[in-house]
Write an enzyme that holds these catalytic residues in place. Structure first.
Site, mmCIF file in Angstrom:
data_model
loop_
_atom_site.group_PDB
_atom_site.id
_atom_site.type_symbol
_atom_site.label_atom_id
_atom_site.label_comp_id
_atom_site.label_asym_id
_atom_site.label_seq_id
_atom_site.Cartn_x
_atom_site.Cartn_y
_atom_site.Cartn_z
ATOM 1 N N SER A 150 0.104 -8.092 1.630
ATOM 2 C CA SER A 150 -0.785 -7.083 2.212
ATOM 3 C C SER A 150 -0.494 -6.966 3.700
ATOM 4 O O SER A 150 0.010 -7.914 4.326
ATOM 5 C CB SER A 150 -2.248 -7.483 2.008
ATOM 6 O OG SER A 150 -3.119 -6.676 2.787
ATOM 7 N N TYR A 163 -8.960 -13.629 2.945
ATOM 8 C CA TYR A 163 -7.907 -12.790 2.357
ATOM 9 C C TYR A 163 -6.701 -12.728 3.291
ATOM 10 O O TYR A 163 -5.557 -12.893 2.856
ATOM 11 C CB TYR A 163 -8.467 -11.396 2.098
ATOM 12 C CG TYR A 163 -7.498 -10.443 1.440
ATOM 13 C CD1 TYR A 163 -7.183 -10.574 0.092
ATOM 14 C CD2 TYR A 163 -6.919 -9.403 2.162
ATOM 15 C CE1 TYR A 163 -6.305 -9.687 -0.522
ATOM 16 C CE2 TYR A 163 -6.048 -8.515 1.560
ATOM 17 C CZ TYR A 163 -5.744 -8.661 0.209
ATOM 18 O OH TYR A 163 -4.870 -7.783 -0.384
#
Length: 265
Positions: A150, A163
């Site tokens: 990501s 995350y």
């Protein structure tokens, strides 16, 4: 969308795709189906897996050239079974796409430490575990690994610290493993998407109204003025897995519409 390739046969290359029941993983499975790969798909939702298999068949892949493993890859036995089942059926592994992942939102001060454990278990530990089992087979085919990371790996965002940490770890794993496996001819890369229209944010707890507002805000936070689509990431995954990127390893390919370049003014 790229042009289709000849239909898969019993001699076609084999791609293992995790997280194949939704989002980027499902889009990647469809992309490899269109490109004539045999598929070994993994996911936790049996009904959703059946829908992915049907979609791959609709894309032209024969059902006998698709195999599935349903279960949680955090469990060592499931990860081992995925690799064993793939090799037993297809005799080889050419591509491993590590796409399974979760998002947990919220400030660190209010978080439960078990949230950190869960995010790291799914986004990092399970990837390392499965990859270890697959490496011997990838060495024999001089295959490729593509990790789905990501833009939250190289960039910092508030409210999703765990995350971001997990994706930064995955990015580092990608680069270190690329160096380890290069002598064996195995390439290891990652894609780092920006905001992509999938279910991951809703699963993290966003309401429909919050998600709609989040996507609308994406028009301002991405340089291209929109959020991305799973198919666009799947195209990048296929590029990194294919011979088109034969001299590329250890790279983090941002597919983020310029999100990582944006700086508030």
């Amino acid at each position: 969308m790229s042009s289709e390739s000849p239909p898969a046969t019993d001699d076609s290359l084999v791609a293992v795709v995790t997280g194949a029941t939704s989002g980027i993983g499902k889009a990647a499975a469809l992309q490899f189906a269109r490109k004539g790969y045999r598929l070994s798909l993994s996911g936790r939702d049996e009904a959703a897996m059946a829908r992915t298999v049907k979609a791959c068949m609709d894309a032209g892949l024969s059902q006998r050239l698709i195999t599935t493993t349903v279960g949680d890859l955090r469990e060592e036995s499931i990860a081992q079974e995925l690799v064993k089942h793939t090799v037993d059926k297809f005799k080889r592994i050419d591509v491993l796409v590590n796409s399974a992942g979760i998002l947990v939102s919220g400030p660190v001060e209010e978080a439960n430490i078990s949230d950190l454990d869960r995010v790291l278990d799914v986004n990092v530990r399970s990837v390392v575990q499965l990859t270890r089992f697959a490496i011997p087979h990838l060495k024999s085919t001089k295959g490729t690994i593509v990790n789905v990371s990501s833009i939250a790996g190289p960039c910092a965002f508030p409210g999703v610290s765990f995350y971001c940490m997990s994706k930064a770890a995955l990015d580092s794993f990608t680069k270190c493993l690329a160096l380890e496996l290069a002598p064996a001819g195995v390439r290891v890369n990652a894609v780092n998407p920006g905001v992509i229209v999938t279910d991951v944010h809703r699963r993290s707890g966003m309401t429909d109204e919050q998600y709609t507002a989040f996507l609308e805000k994406g028009k301002q936070t991405h340089a291209l003025g929109r959020v991305g689509l799973a198919d666009e990431v799947a195209e990048a995954i296929y590029f990194l897995a294919s011979s088109s990127s034969s001299f590329t390893t250890g790279q983090l390919l941002t597919v983020d519409g310029g999100r990582g370049l944006m700086t508030p003014r």
